[in-house]
Design an enzyme around this catalytic site. Structure first.
Site, PDB file in Angstrom:
ATOM      1  N   LYS A 141     -33.165-112.929 -43.991  1.00 44.66           N
ATOM      2  CA  LYS A 141     -32.244-112.042 -44.725  1.00 44.66           C
ATOM      3  C   LYS A 141     -32.411-112.164 -46.235  1.00 44.66           C
ATOM      4  O   LYS A 141     -32.292-111.176 -46.954  1.00 44.66           O
ATOM      5  CB  LYS A 141     -30.793-112.332 -44.341  1.00 44.66           C
ATOM      6  CG  LYS A 141     -30.422-111.791 -42.980  1.00 44.66           C
ATOM      7  CD  LYS A 141     -28.916-111.719 -42.821  1.00 44.66           C
ATOM      8  CE  LYS A 141     -28.526-111.209 -41.452  1.00 44.66           C
ATOM      9  NZ  LYS A 141     -27.098-111.311 -41.186  1.00 44.66           N
ATOM     10  N   LYS A 148     -37.060-107.102 -33.545  1.00 50.52           N
ATOM     11  CA  LYS A 148     -35.718-107.002 -32.977  1.00 50.52           C
ATOM     12  C   LYS A 148     -35.056-105.678 -33.374  1.00 50.52           C
ATOM     13  O   LYS A 148     -35.233-105.233 -34.506  1.00 50.52           O
ATOM     14  CB  LYS A 148     -34.910-108.180 -33.538  1.00 50.52           C
ATOM     15  CG  LYS A 148     -33.586-108.436 -32.897  1.00 50.52           C
ATOM     16  CD  LYS A 148     -32.912-109.628 -33.566  1.00 50.52           C
ATOM     17  CE  LYS A 148     -32.393-109.262 -34.944  1.00 50.52           C
ATOM     18  NZ  LYS A 148     -31.534-110.273 -35.559  1.00 50.52           N
ATOM     19  N   LYS A 156     -29.565-103.512 -37.293  1.00 52.78           N
ATOM     20  CA  LYS A 156     -28.822-102.561 -38.127  1.00 52.78           C
ATOM     21  C   LYS A 156     -29.573-102.263 -39.409  1.00 52.78           C
ATOM     22  O   LYS A 156     -29.379-101.227 -40.022  1.00 52.78           O
ATOM     23  CB  LYS A 156     -27.471-103.160 -38.519  1.00 52.78           C
ATOM     24  CG  LYS A 156     -26.517-103.372 -37.391  1.00 52.78           C
ATOM     25  CD  LYS A 156     -25.260-104.103 -37.865  1.00 52.78           C
ATOM     26  CE  LYS A 156     -24.491-104.615 -36.658  1.00 52.78           C
ATOM     27  NZ  LYS A 156     -23.323-105.411 -36.974  1.00 52.78           N
TER      28      LYS A 156
HETATM   29  P1  TYM Z   1     -24.141-109.713 -35.333  1.00 51.58           P
HETATM   30  O1  TYM Z   1     -22.966-108.955 -35.826  1.00 51.58           O
HETATM   31  O2  TYM Z   1     -25.405-109.643 -36.088  1.00 51.58           O
HETATM   32  O3  TYM Z   1     -24.453-109.305 -33.864  1.00 51.58           O
HETATM   33  C1  TYM Z   1     -23.433-109.299 -32.877  1.00 51.58           C
HETATM   34  C2  TYM Z   1     -23.993-109.775 -31.550  1.00 51.58           C
HETATM   35  O4  TYM Z   1     -25.057-108.915 -31.151  1.00 51.58           O
HETATM   36  C3  TYM Z   1     -26.188-109.700 -30.811  1.00 51.58           C
HETATM   37  N1  TYM Z   1     -27.407-108.936 -31.132  1.00 51.58           N
HETATM   38  C4  TYM Z   1     -28.381-108.673 -30.257  1.00 51.58           C
HETATM   39  N2  TYM Z   1     -28.520-108.976 -28.954  1.00 51.58           N
HETATM   40  C5  TYM Z   1     -29.633-108.529 -28.326  1.00 51.58           C
HETATM   41  N3  TYM Z   1     -30.605-107.808 -28.946  1.00 51.58           N
HETATM   42  C6  TYM Z   1     -30.511-107.472 -30.253  1.00 51.58           C
HETATM   43  N4  TYM Z   1     -31.452-106.762 -30.832  1.00 51.58           N
HETATM   44  C7  TYM Z   1     -29.354-107.917 -30.967  1.00 51.58           C
HETATM   45  N5  TYM Z   1     -28.944-107.777 -32.259  1.00 51.58           N
HETATM   46  C8  TYM Z   1     -27.747-108.399 -32.333  1.00 51.58           C
HETATM   47  C9  TYM Z   1     -26.070-110.950 -31.668  1.00 51.58           C
HETATM   48  O5  TYM Z   1     -26.809-112.022 -31.121  1.00 51.58           O
HETATM   49  C10 TYM Z   1     -24.578-111.195 -31.626  1.00 51.58           C
HETATM   50  O6  TYM Z   1     -24.222-111.909 -30.455  1.00 51.58           O
HETATM   51  N6  TYM Z   1     -23.436-114.476 -36.583  1.00 51.58           N
HETATM   52  C11 TYM Z   1     -23.030-113.466 -35.632  1.00 51.58           C
HETATM   53  C12 TYM Z   1     -21.547-113.185 -35.684  1.00 51.58           C
HETATM   54  C13 TYM Z   1     -20.664-114.379 -35.557  1.00 51.58           C
HETATM   55  C14 TYM Z   1     -20.470-115.151 -34.392  1.00 51.58           C
HETATM   56  C15 TYM Z   1     -19.526-116.161 -34.751  1.00 51.58           C
HETATM   57  C16 TYM Z   1     -20.990-115.114 -33.100  1.00 51.58           C
HETATM   58  C17 TYM Z   1     -19.887-114.900 -36.541  1.00 51.58           C
HETATM   59  N7  TYM Z   1     -19.198-115.971 -36.044  1.00 51.58           N
HETATM   60  C18 TYM Z   1     -19.093-117.118 -33.844  1.00 51.58           C
HETATM   61  C19 TYM Z   1     -20.554-116.078 -32.190  1.00 51.58           C
HETATM   62  C20 TYM Z   1     -19.619-117.070 -32.560  1.00 51.58           C
HETATM   63  C21 TYM Z   1     -23.774-112.191 -35.984  1.00 51.58           C
HETATM   64  O7  TYM Z   1     -24.284-112.035 -37.034  1.00 51.58           O
HETATM   65  O8  TYM Z   1     -23.713-111.241 -35.086  1.00 51.58           O
END
Ligand code: TYM
Length: 348
Positions: free
Chosen positions: A115, A211, A214
């Site tokens: 990032k 991957k 967004k």
């Molecule tokens: P975020 O908002 O980027 O993504 C949310 C969830 O979607 C999953 N994800 C994917 N799964 C499969 N294929 C993909 N291409 C893909 N892109 C995204 C992510 O793995 C995630 O589960 N850091 C986390 C948010 C967070 C969190 C937490 C998660 C903050 N605190 C505590 C668990 C526990 C994140 O950036 O998710």
């Protein structure tokens, strides 16, 4: 007597469009876990601002993610849905854990490197510290299981390391106060990552080695939960593939990232295994597979899309869900954090 249900915590960032990766890798799993877990699902607005967010857009996205949770089938009465910034224990615990986590551990985080890119010096301190806030999210509730996509695995390993180091550093104090909760007398349970199903890593429709995300500049790389039927069909039609027909076995997908990705999406959407998909489509070409996939994705996403729109027309309702969820989340996090303060030695 009602049996103890394991506590689940997970979060999604309100940073623009939710896509099929978020849906299949996370939200569908969140829905499935409700049956036999106590779940806390959080819209992580504090994580979102680690990169610039327009304030009005952030408010809109926070409501959109909430609407997506509800439209996908999360029951906000039986479980908890809220936005992170409303519960101050996340930030407070993050500070304590900042003093437990080591700089060397954070330096290994691949997501920060990706990032921040070349412009590392200009990245926010929050972006660097992101995984510690994530650890605080989970540990603030003594959550035991965390459903996420594959890309969050390293962050969850870090969460376990932080929890373990806190338990070790304060072992004597935890014992003295009688606050040990785990089998070996630790205060924080080590949360277990749940990275399951055929779509833990949904890839870009334009490049099967990247991957779905967004931040990809090409909208053709992803299917957004807000896409209409025409957009979905067009994106799948244009998705990159190879000239071979689909193989008969899962092993045959090796070295064919685009084919593997589309088969994985089909399997996750239909709730079957990749083997099952290849039983039906093995030997057939993409000219036959793609329309079937498009039809399936449209059929599954259309009702969610419609329900999201309906919910978003009633902002008052969405906001009341978040407010109520935050009150219930706080009731769990407050006593845990009061114990953290005692353990650390903060006068209160
Ligand atoms: P975020 O908002 O980027 O993504 C949310 C969830 O979607 C999953 N994800 C994917 N799964 C499969 N294929 C993909 N291409 C893909 N892109 C995204 C992510 O793995 C995630 O589960 N850091 C986390 C948010 C967070 C969190 C937490 C998660 C903050 N605190 C505590 C668990 C526990 C994140 O950036 O998710």
């Amino acid at each position: 007597m009602s049996k103890h249900k394991p506590r689940v915590f997970s979060g999604v960032q309100p940073t623009g469009n939710l896509h099929l990766g978020n849906y299949l890798g996370a939200i569908v799993r969140f829905v499935d876990l409700q049956e036999d877990h106590d779940c806390i699902y959080c819209v992580v607005d504090m994580h979102a601002i680690t990169v610039w967010q327009d304030p009005k857009e952030l408010m809109k996205s926070t409501r959109e993610v909430t609407a997506a949770f509800l439209a996908a089938g999360i029951d906000a009465e039986k479980h908890i849905v809220f936005n992170q910034s409303r519960v101050s224990q996340h930030a407070e615990l993050a500070w304590v854990l900042n003093c437990t986590a080591r700089i060397g551990w954070l330096n290994r985080m691949t997501q920060f490197k990706e990032k921040a890119g070349k412009n590392r010096e200009k990245a926010s301190v929050g972006l660097y510290d992101y995984p510690v806030l994530m650890a605080a999210d989970i540990l603030a509730y003594h959550a035991e299981r965390v459903p996420v996509g594959e890309d969050q695995k390293q962050h969850l390993e870090l969460t376990r390391d932080i929890a373990q180091k806190f338990n070790n550093d304060y072992a004597e104090r935890i014992a003295e106060l009688g606050l040990g909760r785990t089998e070996d007398g630790g205060f924080f349970p080590l949360p277990e990552p749940l990275i399951q199903g055929p779509a833990t890593r949904v890839m870009s429709l334009r490049d099967g080695t990247k991957k779905m995300s967004k931040s990809d500049p090409s909208d053709y790389s992803r299917i957004n939960l807000s896409d209409d039927a025409d957009a979905i069909a067009k994106k799948i039609r244009k998705a990159k593939t190879d000239p071979e027909p689909l193989p008969e076995t899962v092993e045959g997908l090796e070295g064919r990232p685009e084919a593997a990705n589309l088969v994985g999406i089909y399997a996750a959407m239909a709730g079957v295994s990749k083997e099952d998909v290849l039983k039906d489509f093995g030997g057939k070409g993409f000219a036959e597979f793609k329309p079937a996939l498009a039809e399936l994705v449209v059929e599954k996403l259309a009702p969610i899309n419609a329900e999201m729109k309906r919910l978003l027309d009633d902002v008052g309702y969405i906001d009341s869900v978040l407010k109520n969820g935050a009150e219930r989340a706080r009731a769990i996090a407050e006593p845990i954090h009061a114990d953290v303060k005692k353990i650390v030695g903060f006068l209160d």
